[in-house]
Design a protein around this motif. Sequence first.
Motif, PDB file in Angstrom:
ATOM      1  N   ARG A 108       0.828  -1.196   0.000  1.00  0.00           N
ATOM      2  CA  ARG A 108       0.000   0.000   0.000  1.00  0.00           C
ATOM      3  C   ARG A 108       0.874   1.263   0.000  1.00  0.00           C
ATOM      4  O   ARG A 108       2.098   1.180   0.127  1.00  0.00           O
ATOM      5  CB  ARG A 108      -0.926  -0.015   1.214  1.00  0.00           C
ATOM      6  N   ASN A 157      -7.435   8.142   9.786  1.00  0.00           N
ATOM      7  CA  ASN A 157      -7.763   9.509   9.392  1.00  0.00           C
ATOM      8  C   ASN A 157      -6.755  10.535   9.903  1.00  0.00           C
ATOM      9  O   ASN A 157      -7.072  11.356  10.765  1.00  0.00           O
ATOM     10  CB  ASN A 157      -9.168   9.850   9.896  1.00  0.00           C
ATOM     11  N   PRO A 210      -1.339  11.413   3.701  1.00  0.00           N
ATOM     12  CA  PRO A 210      -2.688  11.407   3.149  1.00  0.00           C
ATOM     13  C   PRO A 210      -3.551  10.328   3.787  1.00  0.00           C
ATOM     14  O   PRO A 210      -3.039   9.392   4.391  1.00  0.00           O
ATOM     15  CB  PRO A 210      -2.452  11.103   1.668  1.00  0.00           C
ATOM     16  N   VAL A 211      -4.860  10.471   3.642  1.00  0.00           N
ATOM     17  CA  VAL A 211      -5.769   9.408   4.062  1.00  0.00           C
ATOM     18  C   VAL A 211      -5.661   8.284   3.037  1.00  0.00           C
ATOM     19  O   VAL A 211      -5.777   8.516   1.840  1.00  0.00           O
ATOM     20  CB  VAL A 211      -7.215   9.926   4.107  1.00  0.00           C
ATOM     21  N   ARG A 248      -7.221   4.782   1.776  1.00  0.00           N
ATOM     22  CA  ARG A 248      -8.443   3.978   1.932  1.00  0.00           C
ATOM     23  C   ARG A 248      -8.098   2.564   2.347  1.00  0.00           C
ATOM     24  O   ARG A 248      -7.401   1.841   1.629  1.00  0.00           O
ATOM     25  CB  ARG A 248      -9.185   3.905   0.605  1.00  0.00           C
TER      26      ARG A 248
END
Lengths: 177, 338
Positions: B259, B307, B318-319, B321
Motif C-alpha cells: 500500500r 484519518n 494522506p488518508v 483507503r
Amino acid sequence: MNRCLPCLLSAMLVLAACQREERETRPQSALGSGDQPAAVTALEPGGQRPTSSDNKAGVFEANAFHLSEGKRLFNWFNCSGCHANGGGGMGPALMDQKWLYGSSIESIHATIRDGRPNGMPSFRDTIPDDQIWELAAFVRALSGNAPSSAAPGRDDDMMPHPSENRLPDAATLGKSP
Amino acid sequence: MSRGVWTMCWCTACILLLAGCSGWQSALDPKGPAANELAWLIWFFTALCTVVWLLVMAVLIVPLARRPAPVGDPLVLDAAAERSKMRIVVAALAATALILVGLTLLSYFANRTLAAIGSDAALTIRVTGHQWWWEVRYENDQPNRILTTANEIHIPAGEPVRLVVTSTDVIHSFWVPNLSGKLDVIPGHENVLDLKADKPGVYRGQCAEFCGAQHANMSTFIIAEPRPVFDAWLNDQLRPAAAPVSAEAKTGHDLFLKRPCVMCHKIGGTIAGGTVAPNLTHIASRQTLAAGTLTMSRGNLAAWIANPQGIKPGAHMPVVRLDGDELNAIVAYLEGLK
Ligand SMILES: [Cu+2]
C-alpha cells in the motif's frame, strides 16, 4: 446612521478579503470514486483516453493547494528520478508540449495510475487516488497548462525553469495575440 | 468582601502563576547547565530592570506629590543650583551607560559558557525539521551504527551532546526550554546546539518558529537516561524491525508493503525504504505519535492511520483507503514493532 453606512460597507469589503481557498485534505468520496475500470488495452485512439464521468478533475485542476501538494509529491514519490524536474531523463520530458498519451488531466491521471508500456510504472496501489490527481494537475502545470494564479510559486530545489506560476501560458505560447 | 478573602485570592493567584514556572517544559525550571545559565541571566536582568524602573518612577512621583515651589524671577541665575542639577543628570547618564555595558558583558560571558558546553561532546545527533515532525539521526563513524528515528531524542544524562539542526522545507526553531535556549532550524544550513541534561527525565520541546498549519503540533521529547540504559536503547534501536508473529500481523506486514505506506515510510529489514516520513522500524517503542499529537496506544495508532487529516489537518500523510480488516491488520503489525 448616514455616517455608519459607509463604515459598515468598507468593513464588509475588508472582511471579504479574509476568504481563503479551501484546503481539501480528505478524499472526496462524494465526487467520482476515481476507481475507473482498468484499461483493457494500451492502445488509445488519438492517444486520448476517452474521458469518463469522473468529475474530480475540475476540483484539482486549478486549485493552488492541490498543485503545490502535487509538486511536493513529484519529488517524494521519485517521479523526478526518471523525469528529472520535468526536463526528462529515462522518462520523457514533461515540460514540453509533446504528449505521448494525451494532455488532458484525465489522460495523465490514467498514465500515473495504470502505467504505460514503455517503462512508466503503475502506481495504482501505491498512491492514493486524490494524490494521483494532485500529481496529474502538477504535471500539467510543468508545461504552463495551469492558471498562473494557482500554479506553484516556490522552488525548493534547483530547477531547470522558473517556478510554474511564471511559465508562459501554454495556450498562447508561440501565437501572436 | 473582607480583606482576608482578598488576601487569600491574591496568594492563590500568585501560587498558581508560579506553579506555571515548573514542569517538563519551562525555561524557569532549568535541568541542565545551558538552561541554568539562561535562567540566571533572565532573573538577574529582570531584577535589575525592576530596581531601575522603581527608581525612575519614584523620581517622577515624588515631585508630582510635593507642593510646587513658588516660581521665582526667571532672570535671576542661581549658578550653584544649576550645577548640582547638571551633576544629577550626568550621574544618571553614567549609571545608565554603566548598567547597559554591565548587562552586555554578562550576556557575552553567558554566551561563552553556552558555547563551551559541548566542545567535548562524544555524541552528535542530527535533528532535521520537517513540516511537522522531527527526524533524528545518531551519527557514527561506522555506517551500520547510524540510527534514524523520529520525534524522540534519547540522550545519556550528565553528558554533553551536540545537536546539529537543519531543515528540508521551511524555517523551524528547536526549543527544549528545560535544557537550552532556542535555535533556528534553517533549510540548507546547519546550526549547532550543545546541551546537557543533569538528571534523567523527559523534557518536552516545541517548534518555536511558525512553520505552517500544524506548527502547534510539532513537538519533540528529549529523554535523558543513565548511560547503560541509553546504550541498551541504542543497540535495541539498531536492530531491524521485529518479524510479525501472529497471522494478523503477518497480513498487516504484507499490506503495509503493498500500500502507499511503503512510498513514504521506512521499516528497517523490509523493502519499505521511504525517507520522507518518520522511520517506523521501532514505532511501538515511542511514547507518542505524530510529533506528540497522540499518546502511543493501539487505539490511537488505528485512529491516526484511519484519518490523519482529521487529527492533524494538513499533515503530509494522506488518508489511505483501508477497510476495517486491513486497518486492524496494519495496526497489529505496527504495534509489534517494539
Ligand atoms: Cu513550527
